[in-house]
Each structure stands twice: as C-alpha cells, then as structure tokens.
Design an enzyme around this catalytic site. Sequence first.
Site, PDB file in Angstrom:
ATOM      1  N   CYS A  50      83.948  65.031 119.761  1.00 53.61           N
ATOM      2  CA  CYS A  50      83.598  66.446 119.589  1.00 53.61           C
ATOM      3  C   CYS A  50      84.466  67.360 120.448  1.00 53.61           C
ATOM      4  O   CYS A  50      84.551  68.547 120.195  1.00 53.61           O
ATOM      5  CB  CYS A  50      82.117  66.676 119.851  1.00 53.61           C
ATOM      6  SG  CYS A  50      81.554  65.990 121.389  1.00 53.61           S
ATOM      7  N   SER A 109      88.914  65.505 130.636  1.00 51.40           N
ATOM      8  CA  SER A 109      87.656  65.859 129.982  1.00 51.40           C
ATOM      9  C   SER A 109      87.161  67.235 130.408  1.00 51.40           C
ATOM     10  O   SER A 109      87.570  67.756 131.442  1.00 51.40           O
ATOM     11  CB  SER A 109      86.577  64.835 130.332  1.00 51.40           C
ATOM     12  OG  SER A 109      86.999  63.565 129.946  1.00 51.40           O
TER      13      SER A 109
END
Lengths: 421, 279
Positions: A50, A109
């Site tokens: 995602c 991330s």
Amino acid sequence: MNLLVIGLNHKTADLEVRENIAFADDKLEPALKDLLSIEYIHEAIILSTCNRVEIYTNVDNQDRAEDAIKDFISRFHCIDRVALDRSLFVCKKDEAIQHIFRVASSLDSMVVGEPQILGQLKDAYEFALNRKKTGILLNKLLNKAISVAKRVRTETRIAENAVSISFAAVELARKIFDDLSTNTAMLLGAGEMAELAARHLISAGIKSMRVANRTYSRGLELAGQFCGTALRFEDFINEMEYVDIVICSTGASSYVLTKTQVKDVMKLRKNRPIFLIDISVPRNIDPLVNELDNVYLYDVDDLQGVIETNLEQRRAEAAKAEAIVKEEVAAFKSWMASLDAVPTVIALRERAEAVRQEELVKAFNKLGVVEARTEQVIKTLANNIVNKLLHPPTVSLRTEAADKDVLIELIRKIYRLDNDE
Amino acid sequence: MIFKPIYLFELAITFYFASMIVSVTEIFRGTKTISKLMISFAAIGFALHTSNMIARYISGGYLPIASLHEATAFFAWCIILIFFFLELRYQLGLLSSFVMPMVFALMLLSSVLPRSIKPLPPLLQSSWFGVHISLAFLGNAAFAMAFGVGIMYLIQEKHLKSKHLGGLFKRLPNIQVLDHLNYRLVSLGFSLLALAVITGALWAQSALGAYWRWDPKEVWSLITLLVYALILHVRLNSGWRGRKVAILSIIGFMVVLFTFLGVNFLLDSSHSFFREDIK
C-alpha cells in the site's frame, strides 16, 4: 547486465496514484510475463504494497528499458504516461542496490523500522523466483537484501520501540505489570484512540476488558467487540478496585477522577499498582494523581513524549543502519564487478600465462642446454597451445549474450579464478 | 593437587572481575552475546571458587567459613548461587549489572585478608558450626539480592514516574516482578537468618551453657532480624509495596553489612572469626 529500479512510493506519489498503480495479487503473474516479454529485460520482480509499487529488473539497455517499463506501467494500468512519469522514480547501478537494501531494512518506510516490509519483499521475490522470472543477479541481490535487513535488525535497535500512542500504552503496561494475561483493563468512555489502545491491550493478551460508557447501550456494543463486559458509568469507581489498567477518554469537561478518589481506591487495592491512561482532551484525570505511590498516570502529552523519545532512538539507530547498508552495497558492487567480462578475460589470461611460464621453465631445466632454434620452437608451441585453447572462451565472453552473466560465473568457477591457490 | 588453593582464588576473582566488567558494559550496550559472556565468566569463576573451597576443606579439615577471608568469600559465593537460581527462573535484564559488582567487592575484600588455614579452635569444632554459618550467609546473600533488586526497582520506578523513558528503561525488567522478587528474597533471607539465630542459640547452649549472651554479633543479628520483620510486616499488614519497601530493603542491607563487617572491625565479639585477622 544492469540493475534498474523503477517505481513509486509514499515519498514520490500520493495515495490516489499509488492505489491506481498497485498490482493486485492476481495481476502479478501476467504483469511479470508482460515485463519479461520486453527484449531488454532479463529478470524482474514486482513489489506492490500500500505504500509502494516498485519494479526491480536486470536489463541490457538501461535507457530503452526504462522507457519500456514506464510504457508498460502506463499500458497495464491505463494511465497517462506524462502524469505517470511525474510520480515515478528511477534508480540505476549502485543507487539501485542501495535502494533495495534500504527498502528491505525498512529505512525507506513511512514509519522507519516497521517490520512488515521485509515479509512483503520476501513474498514478492519468492513469487517471481517460483515462476523463474529472476536470475543470477536478482537472486543474489534479493538474498543479500534479506540478509542485510536481518543484520540491521540484530545489530541496531531500529524496530524496538513503539511509535504510536496506543502501542506506547502497551509498552508501558509491560514495564509496570509482569504478565498482562493476569491483568484486567477498563475502558472509560470511548474514542478512536482509546478503542485502539484497548484493542492493542487485547492482542497483547490482557485477561479481560470492562467497558463503562455514559450511554450504556454503546458500552454494551463496545464490550461485545472486545469480548468484555459492560458496566454502568456511575459504577466505574467501584470497579477500579479490581482493574489494573484504565483507559480514560470520556469527553467530560472536568476531572472524572480526582486524587482523593484514587487514594481511596489504592487503599482498597492494597497498593497493587494501577496504570491510568488519560487520552481525553481536556484531561479527565487530575494530573496530581501521578504523585500517589504505585499509581502511574500518563496523559496524551506524556505518551506523545514517549513516542518522541522512541522516534529519536529510531533515528539514531537508522544512522547506524545506513552505515551497514553502505558497507553491504560496496561488497555487492565488488561481486558485480567480478561478473564483468573484461576482468574475467584478464584473469583467465593471467592464469594461462602463469601455467605456460611454469611449464617452460620445467621443460628447459630437463633439457639442459639447447640450441636457440629448438628453444624458439618450444616457446612458440607453448604459446600457440595456450592461445588456441583460450580463443573460444575469450570470444564467448566478449560477445554480448543474454546469458553472459551465467557464462562468466561458470568460467570463473571451472577455472577457479576466484580462488587463490 | 595441581593448583594450590591460592591460585584457584586468584583465578576465581579474575573471572568474577571479567564478569563484572562485562555486566557493567551491559548497562551501556546490551546484547545476547554480552549476557552469555557474562554468565560464562561468572560460571567459570563460580566453579573455580567452589574448587578453592573444596581444596581448603581438604587441607583444613573443616568447612572454609572460619576466617574472615573465607567468610567474605563464602558470602560472595552464596550471592552467586542465588543469582544463578534467579537467572534460571526469571532471566531479569541487567540483574547481573547490579549483582556482580557486589560479588567482586566482597571478593576483593576477601583477597586482602589473611588466607592462612589454621586449626579450628576447639569451641568451633561442632556440627553446628557449618549449619549456623551457612544459614547466616545464605540469608545475608538473599538480603544482598533484595538490595540489588530494590535498587533496580527504584531506577525503573523513577523512569515510569518521571516519564523519561530513555536510559535503562527498555532493558530493566517490569516493576511488578522486581517488587515480587524483593518480597520473596526478603522472606527467604528472614527465614534463613532466623534459623541461623536459632541454631546459634542452640549451639551456644550446648557449648557455653547459655542461649543468649548479648554478644554484639547476636545483638546486631537480632536488630537485622527486626528490621526485616518490620519490612515484612508493613508489606503484609499495612499494604506497603514498591518504592517504600524497596527503600527499606536497601536500608536493611546496610544493617546486614554492619552486622557482618562493622561488628567485626569496630566491636569486640566472640563471633570475630580468627581474632588476629582484624587489626
């Protein structure tokens, strides 16, 4: 043999674009097949989560491959190329190695250090591997990326601490209580963050959950969700004798719990420790309560402070992790260089030359004094044999072939060029 | 014998020293390798230390707990023994960082005391001797452990109350287990010391004809017992927990230290091991 990474992630594209470009599980296989049908592309992996969609490839002609991959994405998802180009990033060579290592180690991330990405990367790799879409370069690279990620995990404390309010509450509870499965929690009022904290406590194994809500029916509903029991809001103070963790978020404009009340509760509890989490704004529990022995009160700001400390630690750990990645990129580069044809040809020639010299010396030692002409003939003989034997592998190495990397690896192996004898 | 007892002692203290250094390092940089290294050093030190005690037993013919040198080392030995039990059962983070310095300090003190093995005075030649002294030192060791655990509790509680969760917060255990252990250790130490006092009284009755002679060691042991009885009382009857009890067990250990060392160095007692040890 060139590494090329093209993709988009939370840094380069907003959610809407990412949603449009994500590859659904059932689309992965045709997408990989499509990609590898492009003639410059020899290996490919698609990572689609995602937060990122990234395509890792081993290509011949970087510029053409880049264009072809962008075309492929635009075609596959029916998105305008121009709009797409704005969201895409491209990494080549060392940058590409570094990028993949950083992604695997969770340095790239959104929440640095979050653990899921490594699993997602492994899945993406295995998917491509099982369908034979990867080869020597990506196999080596991804295996290395996984081991770099593990090294980062063990050598730094990047993933150790909670970075959300609800997790911070669980982390604190674990430092107050020995075994959460013997503790009971109570949710006072409701609210997104409070419910989330309750959920985290349940998944951390809390024994049971009580819910006290001003609207009893709402309390019942929540208690149902948490497999807990509901009680009337007026009764919560009596219940505090038996619960060890209270999550408070009532939306009241004044304190619902004062120092005197908690003092009385502590007497009944025989001073067994209690953890009060006040997520309400304005606060619902008098901050002075924290002065009581064996009472640990944390409000939103306190929890935010915990997270800040944790984030700071993560940032410090991330710097260490970057150093590890840098080191591993350098090691991987030297492995890639060894795959290059030219050094292999040179190494092969050097090996042959060494053998030739050695054997000539031996032969002349045995013969003793010989005529100059005989010496010349013997030398030419040795030369010719070496040259003729080396000619075919040299030519093969110099020709651009799709499986050249395999060939180089093979030649290095059978001639033991990487071993010093 | 391959080693003279003296070398065994030096080797043991060396390994305890190494273990202490590693355990203090653990405060700043905790990894599994470091804890394993610490445990290994401590275990080797303990084995050497035990061998030393056996060697002294063989050459002296009595349990090596008669001179102050032996008793101090035995105190350290008991602490390590309890530490290993706790380590097996609870695996508390950083416990060793608080225990090993104590062990090393005792061993260091022991190392500077006279080590000669002398014949046991006739008065001490009794089967009560080993029982009485072992019980007393095992009790003291439990109190020493409660002291270490109490300090850990105070540090961790300070972290939680002040809401500054840096420092040792992550690696120290939760406060509930520390409080629980404090209780268990104080109870254990109290029972052992009480038994030591009782066996001592029985021994005195059979050897000297009086249960109680108001010897400073006896008085101070009684004070120690009362302090710990108070700690247990406030915990069980007044519901004191956590910080207050942790502070009390730290004070209690100061009394223990005085009873063990202070009485011997400052007061005149028939419990002074070999009199000439102390000058």
